[in-house]
Design a protein around this motif. Structure first.
Motif: not given
Length: 374
Positions: A28-44
């Motif tokens: 990969s040209p860039v290394a990816l990781s996540a700080l924490d689990d992602f979330a999907i929230v309902r709004s608007s």
């Protein structure tokens, strides 16, 4: 939450925000990781993807960020999100919060992409996503888990209350990180500051805005948002009603002032901060019922505004060293809105909307003016 010394009314303290660099992947040209689990929230009325994508460029030269795409699980999953280079630049920050000057990473450079973006469609969110970051040197991909929001009752009664927050503000709750043992935490990822207004949009009567003891929210009842167990309380900090901040020295742990932490099950801990001194009516180990009065709104700790209730949900009982978790409320009515946090605190009238109740649990929109059940 902490108020920084950076020149903005609504900024909060950034402490220990050094980036945790992800390991490099040879393909990969860039290394990816996540700080924490992602979330999907309902709004608007929409679903929003929220999370922090860590991108590191381990090679030489400079790579240009061409776009980010999010897909549901499975080989034929539809594309749920596309971000342009300009949107990536706006979402990105270098270590210690320095904003990206353009959508690019120099050799050896790393950045955090703070995502809070609307997904396409109205289907129920998937339990996992695949993120693909396109660059001029190729594409890097990362699979991320998705945390579901917890459904809660309102923390306050009546109104109007304005939900003061801005996911895109560079130094607000959303991006305030704290470090311990080499890990970064964003406890207030989904935090809201609740300020009581009158029908004209004022937090205090005319000519009394600078007198914090005259603010409409001071002394209002704070409610348990779920059947829960009290984990921790603090009840002896003074309310700062005559100055923007305490005159004495303070540490990040002092910023919350008087607070209550409730364990609401499923690894969720609910924090109420800046409570009125002596008003906390529960004790650690006590069980509480949803809707029970647990304290009063105050102005203890360190504030960048007047009396208000800081509210957030985290994955642990630590004020600063637990990851913020998604949540939603049911039963509120949206009366109107402001375009920014500063406007929400300006004392000017809000823009009215049809006072329709949310039909399902949702995160109140940024700077929306709400009415809770009495």
């Amino acid at each position: 939450m902490p108020a920084s010394l950076l020149p903005s009314r609504r900024q909060v303290l950034l402490s220990g925000a050094a980036l945790v660099t992800a390991p490099a992947f040879a393909a990969s040209p860039v290394a990816l990781s996540a700080l924490d689990d992602f979330a999907i929230v309902r709004s608007s009325g929409r679903w929003w993807l929220v999370g922090e994508l860590l991108a590191a460029h381990p090679g030489g030269g400079t790579i240009e960020l061409r776009g980010l795409h999010a897909f549901g699980p499975g080989a034929a999953a539809p594309r749920l999100l596309t971000l342009t280079p300009a949107e990536l630049q706006a979402a990105g920050a270098l270590p210690r919060g320095k904003p990206l000057e353009r959508a690019a990473l120099a050799g050896g450079e790393s950045a955090t992409l703070y995502l809070w973006h609307a997904l396409t469609g109205d289907d129920s969110p998937p339990p996992a996503l695949r993120l693909e970051l396109a660059t001029d040197a190729g594409t890097a991909a990362l699979d991320v888990a998705v945390q579901p929001p917890i459904a809660l009752r309102p923390p306050l009664r009546g109104g109007p209350w304005v939900a003061v927050y801005d996911p895109a503000f560079p130094f607000g709750h959303r991006r305030s990180a704290f470090e311990r043992d080499g890990r970064r935490f964003i406890p207030a990822r989904f935090a809201i500051d609740w300020i009581r207004l009158d029908e004209r949009g004022r937090a205090a009567p005319d000519s009394e805005q600078a007198r914090f003891d005259r603010w409409h929210g001071l002394g209002h009842e704070v409610l348990a948002v779920a059947d829960a167990t009290v984990v921790a309380v603090r009840n002896d900090r003074d309310d700062v009603l005559d100055a923007p901040r305490p005159a004495t020295r303070w540490s990040p742990e002092d910023v919350a002032g008087n607070y209550v932490c409730l364990e609401a099950g499923a690894g969720r801990f609910v924090f109420y901060e800046h409570l009125l001194r002596g008003s906390v009516s529960v004790a650690a180990g006590q069980s509480v019922k949803a809707g029970q009065v647990i304290a009063l709104v105050g102005r203890s700790g360190v504030n960048s505004s007047g009396p208000h209730l800081h509210f957030h949900v985290a994955a642990g009982p630590s004020l600063l060293h637990a990851q913020g978790r998604p949540w939603g409320l049911g039963g509120f009515r949206v009366l109107g809105s402001y375009t920014s946090m500063d406007e929400a605190e300006s004392g000017r009238p809000w823009r009215p909307v049809d006072a329709a109740a949310e039909s399902r649990s949702a995160l109140p929109p940024p700077n929306a003016v709400l009415q809770f059940p009495a």
